[in-house]
Design a protein around this motif. Structure first.
Motif, PDB file in Angstrom:
ATOM      1  N   ASP A  27      30.017 153.856 -12.294  1.00  0.00           N
ATOM      2  CA  ASP A  27      28.929 154.292 -13.165  1.00  0.00           C
ATOM      3  C   ASP A  27      28.896 155.797 -13.371  1.00  0.00           C
ATOM      4  O   ASP A  27      28.120 156.282 -14.197  1.00  0.00           O
ATOM      5  CB  ASP A  27      27.580 153.859 -12.573  1.00  0.00           C
ATOM      6  N   TYR A  32      30.055 153.828 -21.110  1.00  0.00           N
ATOM      7  CA  TYR A  32      29.812 152.548 -20.453  1.00  0.00           C
ATOM      8  C   TYR A  32      31.145 151.970 -19.973  1.00  0.00           C
ATOM      9  O   TYR A  32      31.709 151.074 -20.576  1.00  0.00           O
ATOM     10  CB  TYR A  32      29.125 151.579 -21.398  1.00  0.00           C
ATOM     11  N   TYR A 230      25.860 146.028 -23.686  1.00  0.00           N
ATOM     12  CA  TYR A 230      25.746 147.412 -24.093  1.00  0.00           C
ATOM     13  C   TYR A 230      25.840 147.500 -25.628  1.00  0.00           C
ATOM     14  O   TYR A 230      26.609 146.774 -26.244  1.00  0.00           O
ATOM     15  CB  TYR A 230      26.872 148.250 -23.491  1.00  0.00           C
TER      16      TYR A 230
END
Length: 235
Positions: A27, A32, A230
């Motif tokens: 992360d 993403y 996402y």
């Protein structure tokens, strides 16, 4: 090609019933997950990742292309536990330089926003190679430093990964990310391998992606399911 896509979808269906692992270094980037493509002139994104328990991660990011070879971005990850009773957050500021076609270096600075959270710095080298017109493979090597990524007694954390990708025109991508990570000084405790099938569809000026995470080698990573969604919209 049709057979290959069906095979990937079958693998996605099979693997998505397993687990939700992901090392924290995954992360620590302004995008993403791994993304070798040049950033849009300016784009905003939002996502949702859950392990179907009380933990939910909500990442929000802004990315942009300064000049032809430079991308910058910021991403805020909001982690919620126990139905919003406990909330923690982190922010990542990152920049990426493309020093030759298909290759880049990236620097991310990670900062925990809660009182006891630590910071980290992550360096990335990545490249993308087209094996055929509709098939590419991208690679990453990452090194993370400071307690935010290594924990108190660690020295450094490293991650390597590759993402074979089938391209169906400009709108549909079928991907399988395979990534491995571990810390110097804690290899036996935190070594992981994750397999993350992904499907991305371009809709107008937006990119919509769904992915599943499968963690292997550690029993604790094989007890949960996980899915992420996402959306990145060019502005």
């Amino acid at each position: 090609m049709k057979f290959s896509c069906k095979l990937i979808f079958a693998l996605v269906a099979l693997l998505s019933v397993n687990v939700f692992a992901l090392d924290r270094i995954w992360d620590m980037r302004f995008t993403y997950g791994p993304d070798p493509r040049q950033a849009p002139k300016f784009a905003a994104g939002v996502g949702l990742r859950t392990d179907f328990s009380d933990q939910v991660v909500i990442p929000v990011n802004l990315v942009g292309n300064l000049v032809a070879d430079w991308d910058i971005g910021v991403k805020v990850d909001v982690y919620t536990y126990n139905k919003l009773e406990n909330v923690i957050a982190s922010v990542d500021f990152g920049g990426r330089y493309r020093f030759k076609p298909g290759s880049y270096i990236q620097l991310d600075g990670y900062f925990g926003l809660n009182r006891n959270d630590k910071s980290a710095v992550v360096f990335t080298y990545g490249m993308e190679h087209y094996i055929a017109k509709n098939f590419s493979n991208s690679y990453e090597v990452r090194g993370g430093f400071l307690e935010g990524v290594t924990d108190k007694d660690g020295f450094a954390k490293f991650a390597v990964g590759m993402t074979p990708t089938l391209h169906f025109g400009r709108s549909v991508l079928c991907m399988i990310e395979i990534t491995s990570s571990g810390s110097v000084g804690h290899v036996n405790d935190d070594f992981m391998i994750d397999i993350i099938p992904k499907l991305e569809v371009g809709v107008g000026g937006a990119r919509v992606r769904v992915d599943f995470d499968v963690g292997i080698l550690q029993e604790k990573n094989n007890k949960q399911k996980g899915v992420g969604l996402y959306v990145l919209m060019g502005l």
